[in-house]
Design a protein around this motif. Structure first.
Motif, PDB file in Angstrom:
ATOM      1  N   SER A  68       0.857  -1.040  -0.090  1.00 17.40           N
ATOM      2  CA  SER A  68      -0.078  -0.062  -0.119  1.00 17.40           C
ATOM      3  C   SER A  68       1.202   1.304   0.245  1.00 17.40           C
ATOM      4  O   SER A  68       0.807   2.259  -1.160  1.00 17.40           O
ATOM      5  CB  SER A  68      -0.931  -0.213   1.034  1.00 17.40           C
ATOM      6  N   ILE A  69       1.641   0.803   0.725  1.00 16.99           N
ATOM      7  CA  ILE A  69       2.803   2.409   0.824  1.00 16.99           C
ATOM      8  C   ILE A  69       3.305   2.454  -0.914  1.00 16.99           C
ATOM      9  O   ILE A  69       3.527   3.464  -1.045  1.00 16.99           O
ATOM     10  CB  ILE A  69       3.688   2.152   1.794  1.00 16.99           C
TER      11      ILE A  69
ATOM     12  N   GLY B 149      -0.232   2.593  -3.532  1.00 20.32           N
ATOM     13  CA  GLY B 149      -1.640   2.955  -3.066  1.00 20.32           C
ATOM     14  C   GLY B 149      -1.444   4.757  -3.476  1.00 20.32           C
ATOM     15  O   GLY B 149      -0.394   5.173  -4.490  1.00 20.32           O
ATOM     16  N   ASP B 150      -3.029   4.512  -3.743  1.00 18.50           N
ATOM     17  CA  ASP B 150      -3.533   6.332  -3.770  1.00 18.50           C
ATOM     18  C   ASP B 150      -3.525   7.023  -3.639  1.00 18.50           C
ATOM     19  O   ASP B 150      -4.268   7.496  -2.267  1.00 18.50           O
ATOM     20  CB  ASP B 150      -4.711   5.862  -4.565  1.00 18.50           C
ATOM     21  N   GLY B 151      -2.113   7.555  -3.120  1.00 18.93           N
ATOM     22  CA  GLY B 151      -1.653   8.366  -1.849  1.00 18.93           C
ATOM     23  C   GLY B 151      -0.798   9.556  -2.063  1.00 18.93           C
ATOM     24  O   GLY B 151      -2.414  10.200  -3.518  1.00 18.93           O
ATOM     25  N   ASN B 152      -0.240  10.313  -2.305  1.00 16.61           N
ATOM     26  CA  ASN B 152       0.114  11.500  -2.657  1.00 16.61           C
ATOM     27  C   ASN B 152       2.042  11.100  -3.044  1.00 16.61           C
ATOM     28  O   ASN B 152       2.555   9.796  -3.271  1.00 16.61           O
ATOM     29  CB  ASN B 152       0.094  12.708  -1.996  1.00 16.61           C
TER      30      ASN B 152
ATOM     31  N   TRP C   8       4.280   8.472  -0.573  1.00 16.89           N
ATOM     32  CA  TRP C   8       4.073   7.996   0.150  1.00 16.89           C
ATOM     33  C   TRP C   8       2.428   7.192  -0.311  1.00 16.89           C
ATOM     34  O   TRP C   8       1.535   8.494  -1.499  1.00 16.89           O
ATOM     35  CB  TRP C   8       3.632   7.586   1.119  1.00 16.89           C
ATOM     36  N   GLY C   9       2.124   6.107  -0.826  1.00 13.19           N
ATOM     37  CA  GLY C   9       1.118   5.780  -1.345  1.00 13.19           C
ATOM     38  C   GLY C   9      -0.486   4.829  -0.122  1.00 13.19           C
ATOM     39  O   GLY C   9      -1.311   4.902  -0.812  1.00 13.19           O
ATOM     40  N   GLY C  10      -0.203   5.571   1.524  1.00 13.48           N
ATOM     41  CA  GLY C  10      -0.902   5.734   1.902  1.00 13.48           C
ATOM     42  C   GLY C  10      -1.134   4.237   2.557  1.00 13.48           C
ATOM     43  O   GLY C  10      -0.627   3.265   2.174  1.00 13.48           O
TER      44      GLY C  10
ATOM     45  N   GLY D 134      -4.344   2.689   2.012  1.00 12.50           N
ATOM     46  CA  GLY D 134      -5.717   2.394   1.983  1.00 12.50           C
ATOM     47  C   GLY D 134      -5.698   0.776   1.515  1.00 12.50           C
ATOM     48  O   GLY D 134      -6.450   0.575   1.070  1.00 12.50           O
TER      49      GLY D 134
ATOM     50  N   HIS E 238       7.313   3.761  -4.392  1.00 14.98           N
ATOM     51  CA  HIS E 238       6.301   4.487  -4.579  1.00 14.98           C
ATOM     52  C   HIS E 238       6.905   6.007  -5.976  1.00 14.98           C
ATOM     53  O   HIS E 238       6.518   6.162  -6.554  1.00 14.98           O
ATOM     54  CB  HIS E 238       5.607   5.182  -3.277  1.00 14.98           C
TER      55      HIS E 238
ATOM     56  N   GLY F 112       5.449   8.496  -7.687  1.00 21.47           N
ATOM     57  CA  GLY F 112       4.948   9.420  -6.779  1.00 21.47           C
ATOM     58  C   GLY F 112       6.859  10.683  -7.440  1.00 21.47           C
ATOM     59  O   GLY F 112       6.593  11.075  -8.100  1.00 21.47           O
TER      60      GLY F 112
END
Length: 393
Positions: free
Chosen positions: A61-62, A65-68, A71-73, A75, A141, A147
């Motif tokens: 997820s990091i 994931g669909d973060g910023n 990092w991917g968060g 979720g 990421h 990222g």
């Protein structure tokens, strides 16, 4: 979903796991003394198990994931929302998860080579888990997950870093982390003993070579011509670096050793890794030929000039090899100089700082180094209560 792509990445996933278990374990295990071979096997095997669980829990997820930008968060922690029908491109997302998991396994396992024969097992496990989550996963990421360094809207560089299979993400991070841990550990008590089983080293290197076809060929995430070319140039670079290492060793020392030749194989494989999706066979010849020499030279510089006991030359072979491949992409015109050098700088600083902090935190919980008596006796017996060989027969 594309059936051909899916079938190929299933095979590639197995090949990349094969690189760590048993390839890397045998390669590193043969290089240490007989009294420490099981400790190396244990470290590689236990890291593979722990990273698998942590990749499921949060690492994937990091990284993806669909973060910023940073990092991917969380979720997708524990594959939340991912089913057998969920797709990532033309692949089932659960297969993409598994393929990337094998990269998250081998990257901290590479660091094992820097600290064999003198480190405590509790430190190994705690450090490896924290390092994968806090250092490796964010870098994955940044470059592979859209990222900070991927060339998208929020990227530092408009074109993005070209790192096809992990020159920065895998080899630079592992190589620099190896240096940091080696500095904190200090020198071994006795560095005079040669590898206890060069044949085992060769077998491990051969397994790594075969597994690397999945590592680089699979990174295309498709069964197509680019995957086929990646596999081909991977082989050419490995073969060339093996010979250039052996030739350089013969020129310098009068003899070409088996251990040296197969170490050259790994140098060629690490160096072609970031470039394998872009270069052709002639460029692969050049990359491998040069890598076999510069990585060999760096082994001596780290140990003799810098006085750092990176036991099995993780930085010189993997770190330098991976960074060399990143630079050669710009040399050959396949990537932007600013992005490639900038990526090396950003990830280099991140890795050195984060690895140092993780070491400091972990050594406050577990002793980083075993006692002098345990080091003399060997970690097989003192840490795991076993011996690889019957010393009385």
């Amino acid at each position: 979903m594309n059936g051909a792509d899916t079938a190929w990445i299933i095979v590639a996933t197995a090949l990349v796991l094969f690189m760590t278990l048993p390839g890397l374990a045998l390669f590193y295990g043969g290089l240490v003394r007989a009294r420490n071979v099981l400790s190396v096997f244990m470290q590689c095997f236990a890291i593979a198990c722990l990273m698998s669980i942590l990749w499921l829990a949060a690492g994937y997820s990091i990284a993806f994931g669909d973060g910023n930008a940073y990092w991917g968060g969380l979720g997708k922690a524990f594959l939340n929302g991912v089913t057998a029908e969920t797709l990532s491109g033309t692949l089932p997302e659960v297969l993409f998860f598994a393929f990337q998991m094998t990269f998250a396994i081998i990257t901290p396992a590479l660091i094992v080579g820097a600290y064999v024969e003198r480190i405590s097992f509790g430190f190994v496990m705690t450090f490896s888990g924290l390092w994968m989550l806090i250092c490796y996963a964010p870098v994955a990421h940044w470059i592979w997950g859209g990222g900070l360094l991927a060339g998208e809207d929020w990227s530092l560089f408009s074109e993005g870093v070209n790192d096809f299979a992990g020159g920065i993400v895998v080899h630079q991070t592992a190589g620099l982390a190896a240096l940091v841990v080696a500095v904190f550990l200090g020198q071994r008590r006795d560095k005079s003993k040669p590898p206890h089983n060069p044949g085992m080293v060769m077998i491990g290197a051969a397994m790594l070579w075969v597994g690397w076809f999945g590592f680089n060929g699979g990174s295309q995430l498709a069964a197509d011509g680019t995957a086929a070319m990646a596999l081909t140039v991977t082989h050419i670079s490995a073969a060339t670096a093996s010979l250039s290492w052996a030739l350089w060793e013969r020129i310098r020392y009068g003899k070409a050793s088996l251990v040296g030749m197969v170490t050259g194989t790994i140098a060629g494989l690490a160096s072609i890794t970031p470039a394998s999706g872009s270069v052709g066979p002639v460029e692969a010849l050049i990359i491998g030929g040069v890598a076999g020499i510069i990585c060999q030279e760096l082994c001596g510089i780290v140990k003799n000039a810098l006085k750092i006991d990176d036991t099995l030359d993780v930085f010189a072979v993997h770190g330098v090899g991976g960074m060399f491949g990143i630079i050669m992409l710009a040399v050959f015109g396949h990537a932007d100089w600013t992005a490639q050098l900038g990526g090396l700088l950003v990830v280099g600083i991140w890795t050195l700082v984060i690895t140092t902090l993780i070491v400091l935190v972990t050594k406050a919980i577990f002793p980083i180094r075993v006692s002098d008596e345990d080091e003399v006796t060997g970690l097989d017996l003192t840490s795991h209560g076993e011996r690889a060989y019957d010393m009385t027969s």
